[in-house]
Write a protein that holds these residues in place. Structure first.
Motif, mmCIF file in Angstrom:
data_model
loop_
_atom_site.group_PDB
_atom_site.id
_atom_site.type_symbol
_atom_site.label_atom_id
_atom_site.label_comp_id
_atom_site.label_asym_id
_atom_site.label_seq_id
_atom_site.Cartn_x
_atom_site.Cartn_y
_atom_site.Cartn_z
ATOM 1 N N GLU A 13 0.858 -1.179 0.000
ATOM 2 C CA GLU A 13 0.000 0.000 0.000
ATOM 3 C C GLU A 13 0.901 1.239 0.000
ATOM 4 O OE1 GLU A 13 -3.538 0.218 0.893
ATOM 5 O OE2 GLU A 13 -3.811 -1.937 0.636
ATOM 6 N N ARG A 15 0.802 3.941 1.646
ATOM 7 C CA ARG A 15 1.020 4.489 2.985
ATOM 8 C C ARG A 15 1.717 3.503 3.926
ATOM 9 N NH1 ARG A 15 -0.517 9.842 3.487
ATOM 10 N NH2 ARG A 15 -0.907 9.409 5.672
ATOM 11 N N GLN A 16 2.104 2.336 3.409
ATOM 12 C CA GLN A 16 2.769 1.314 4.229
ATOM 13 C C GLN A 16 4.096 1.842 4.748
ATOM 14 O OE1 GLN A 16 2.008 -2.127 5.053
ATOM 15 N NE2 GLN A 16 3.719 -1.675 6.381
#
Length: 83
Positions: A13, A15-16
């Motif tokens: 993702e 935003r990981q």
């Protein structure tokens, strides 16, 4: 085969959070997958390859780092079965 060899950076993702810990000095720095994907050469790297290319950002150190994924909320064990 390690989990780092199964995942590519672009599979994460955006935003990981990814934690990099220096194996020499112990300094920790964090980046998101989105920040690492700004470099087009990195988007097809597997996480083990990213770990080997990344170095410590401590001034004068530049040691090897250990990679760890943080805050994976969607992980869970297999709960399937015969109904």
């Amino acid at each position: 085969m390690s989990w780092k060899q199964n995942l590519q950076l672009r599979d994460l993702e955006p935003r990981q959070k990814i934690e990099f810990t220096c194996r020499s000095c112990g300094k920790v720095h964090f980046r998101t997958a989105e920040q690492l994907l700004t470099d087009e050469d990195r988007q097809y790297l597997y996480l083990d390859e990213l770990e080997s290319k990344e170095t410590c950002n401590q001034r004068g150190c530049h040691g090897e780092v250990r990679l760890m994924l943080l805050g994976i909320a969607r992980m869970g064990g297999f709960t399937g079965g015969m109904a």
